[in-house]
Design a protein around this motif. Structure first.
Motif, short mmCIF file in Angstrom:
data_model
loop_
_atom_site.label_atom_id
_atom_site.label_comp_id
_atom_site.label_asym_id
_atom_site.label_seq_id
_atom_site.Cartn_x
_atom_site.Cartn_y
_atom_site.Cartn_z
N LEU A 180 47.30 53.68 -12.55
CA LEU A 180 47.13 54.71 -13.57
C LEU A 180 48.42 55.48 -13.83
O LEU A 180 48.85 55.65 -14.97
CB LEU A 180 46.02 55.67 -13.14
N PHE A 181 49.07 55.91 -12.75
CA PHE A 181 50.27 56.72 -12.91
C PHE A 181 51.51 55.88 -13.24
O PHE A 181 52.45 56.37 -13.85
CB PHE A 181 50.52 57.55 -11.65
N GLU A 182 51.49 54.61 -12.85
CA GLU A 182 52.63 53.74 -13.17
C GLU A 182 52.61 53.27 -14.62
O GLU A 182 53.64 53.16 -15.28
CB GLU A 182 52.65 52.52 -12.24
N THR A 183 51.41 52.99 -15.13
CA THR A 183 51.31 52.42 -16.47
C THR A 183 50.80 53.41 -17.52
O THR A 183 51.02 53.21 -18.71
CB THR A 183 50.35 51.20 -16.46
N GLY A 184 50.10 54.44 -17.08
CA GLY A 184 49.49 55.37 -18.02
C GLY A 184 48.23 54.83 -18.66
O GLY A 184 47.58 55.52 -19.46
N GLU A 185 47.87 53.60 -18.31
CA GLU A 185 46.67 52.98 -18.87
C GLU A 185 45.43 53.46 -18.14
O GLU A 185 45.40 53.54 -16.91
CB GLU A 185 46.75 51.45 -18.75
N PRO A 186 44.35 53.81 -18.88
CA PRO A 186 43.10 54.22 -18.23
C PRO A 186 42.59 53.13 -17.29
O PRO A 186 42.77 51.94 -17.55
CB PRO A 186 42.15 54.43 -19.42
N GLN A 187 41.97 53.55 -16.21
CA GLN A 187 41.45 52.62 -15.22
C GLN A 187 39.95 52.80 -15.08
O GLN A 187 39.42 53.91 -15.20
CB GLN A 187 42.12 52.87 -13.85
N LYS A 188 39.27 51.70 -14.83
CA LYS A 188 37.83 51.73 -14.63
C LYS A 188 37.51 50.87 -13.41
O LYS A 188 38.00 49.74 -13.29
CB LYS A 188 37.09 51.18 -15.85
N VAL A 191 28.96 53.97 -7.93
CA VAL A 191 29.40 54.76 -9.08
C VAL A 191 30.43 53.98 -9.87
O VAL A 191 31.08 53.06 -9.35
CB VAL A 191 30.02 56.11 -8.65
N GLN A 192 30.57 54.35 -11.11
CA GLN A 192 31.67 53.85 -11.94
C GLN A 192 32.63 55.01 -12.17
O GLN A 192 32.22 56.10 -12.58
CB GLN A 192 31.16 53.33 -13.28
N LEU A 193 33.91 54.78 -11.87
CA LEU A 193 34.94 55.79 -12.09
C LEU A 193 35.74 55.42 -13.33
O LEU A 193 36.28 54.31 -13.41
CB LEU A 193 35.88 55.91 -10.89
N ASP A 194 35.81 56.33 -14.28
CA ASP A 194 36.67 56.17 -15.45
C ASP A 194 37.82 57.15 -15.30
O ASP A 194 37.63 58.37 -15.35
CB ASP A 194 35.89 56.45 -16.73
N MET A 195 39.02 56.61 -15.07
CA MET A 195 40.18 57.41 -14.71
C MET A 195 41.16 57.47 -15.88
O MET A 195 41.50 56.45 -16.48
CB MET A 195 40.85 56.83 -13.47
N THR A 196 41.64 58.68 -16.18
CA THR A 196 42.59 58.89 -17.27
C THR A 196 43.74 59.76 -16.78
O THR A 196 43.53 60.76 -16.09
CB THR A 196 41.91 59.59 -18.46
N ALA A 197 44.96 59.37 -17.14
CA ALA A 197 46.15 60.15 -16.76
C ALA A 197 46.33 61.31 -17.74
O ALA A 197 46.11 61.19 -18.94
CB ALA A 197 47.38 59.26 -16.77
N ALA A 198 46.74 62.45 -17.20
CA ALA A 198 46.98 63.65 -18.02
C ALA A 198 48.07 64.49 -17.35
O ALA A 198 48.69 64.06 -16.37
CB ALA A 198 45.69 64.44 -18.20
N GLN A 199 48.29 65.68 -17.88
CA GLN A 199 49.27 66.61 -17.31
C GLN A 199 48.64 67.99 -17.20
O GLN A 199 47.83 68.39 -18.03
CB GLN A 199 50.53 66.69 -18.17
N ASP A 200 49.02 68.71 -16.14
CA ASP A 200 48.51 70.07 -16.00
C ASP A 200 49.38 71.03 -16.79
O ASP A 200 50.29 70.62 -17.52
CB ASP A 200 48.40 70.46 -14.53
N GLU A 201 49.15 72.34 -16.63
CA GLU A 201 49.89 73.33 -17.41
C GLU A 201 51.37 73.31 -17.11
O GLU A 201 52.20 73.69 -17.95
CB GLU A 201 49.32 74.73 -17.12
N GLY A 202 51.74 72.84 -15.95
CA GLY A 202 53.16 72.75 -15.59
C GLY A 202 53.75 71.38 -15.85
O GLY A 202 54.82 71.06 -15.34
N SER A 203 53.04 70.54 -16.62
CA SER A 203 53.47 69.18 -16.98
C SER A 203 53.48 68.21 -15.80
O SER A 203 54.08 67.13 -15.89
CB SER A 203 54.86 69.21 -17.63
N ALA A 204 52.84 68.59 -14.71
CA ALA A 204 52.74 67.66 -13.59
C ALA A 204 51.62 66.66 -13.87
O ALA A 204 50.60 67.01 -14.48
CB ALA A 204 52.44 68.42 -12.30
#
Length: 199
Positions: A33-41, A56-69
């Motif tokens: 997820l963090f290497e490619t930025g592609e959503p993971q399932k 469970v099914q996990l749908d994972m999406t990359a984002a950034q917090d308020e500090g751009s982390a």
């Protein structure tokens, strides 16, 4: 879903609730997820305290917090019922396949018995060779034809019974047929009977 109040989950790693045997696949998807930025399932098993695992099914999406982390947003869906239905269906298919294999095995065994009965009852000599020319089977008619017992011939080279004048040509022809993956039809050879002298 996890058996805890929302406030108890804040700042806790989700991995704390993932079954230990599923941890590696979870971390692999996090890495992707963090290497490619592609959503993971992915579909994994999670656990509540002192309770059985559930799917469970996990749908994972990359984002950034308020500090751009970089952060990971995860949507969790309970798929336990679906997984149980799938497992039941797989078990039915497995059982059906086992029945088919058992039935086919029985049919092949019966066919083999019938074939062996026909082969053993015929007055004609019937034998088989492997690709090296070694006898792997023959019926008892060979005993009347050559005077050898079946046990004396089985496991021995076919060419050891051929007349010396035919041996070289017989071996050459046999090897050609093996290389060409063809059958051997009407070979003109002279075998060496135990109780009869050379021709």
């Amino acid at each position: 879903l996890l058996g805890k109040h929302r406030n108890e989950l804040i700042k806790q790693p989700i991995s704390n609730f993932i079954l230990s045997t599923n941890q590696d696949i979870y971390y692999l998807h996090c890495k992707l997820l963090f290497e490619t930025g592609e959503p993971q399932k992915l579909e994994i098993q999670m656990v509540q305290t002192d309770k059985l695992p559930f799917w469970v099914q996990l749908d994972m999406t990359a984002a950034q917090d308020e500090g751009s982390a970089p952060v990971c947003w995860i949507a969790i869906s309970d798929i336990t019922k679906r997984k149980l239905v799938e497992e039941e269906e797989l078990e039915k298919h497995r059982h059906h396949l086992e029945e088919l294999v058992e039935r086919r095995t029985f049919e092949l065994q019966e066919s083999k018995k019938k074939y062996q009965g026909l082969v053993e009852s015929t007055v004609d000599s019937v034998w088989s060779l492997d690709i090296k020319g070694v006898h792997t089977f023959m019926n008892k008619s060979i005993e009347q034809l050559l005077g050898y017992k079946v046990g004396e011939i089985t496991g021995n080279p076919f060419f050891s019974l051929m007349h010396p004048d035919d041996k070289d040509e017989g071996q050459k022809s046999f090897q050609e047929l093996v290389d060409q993956k063809k059958g051997w039809s009407n070979p003109k050879i002279s075998e060496y009977p135990q109780k009869i002298s050379y021709r």
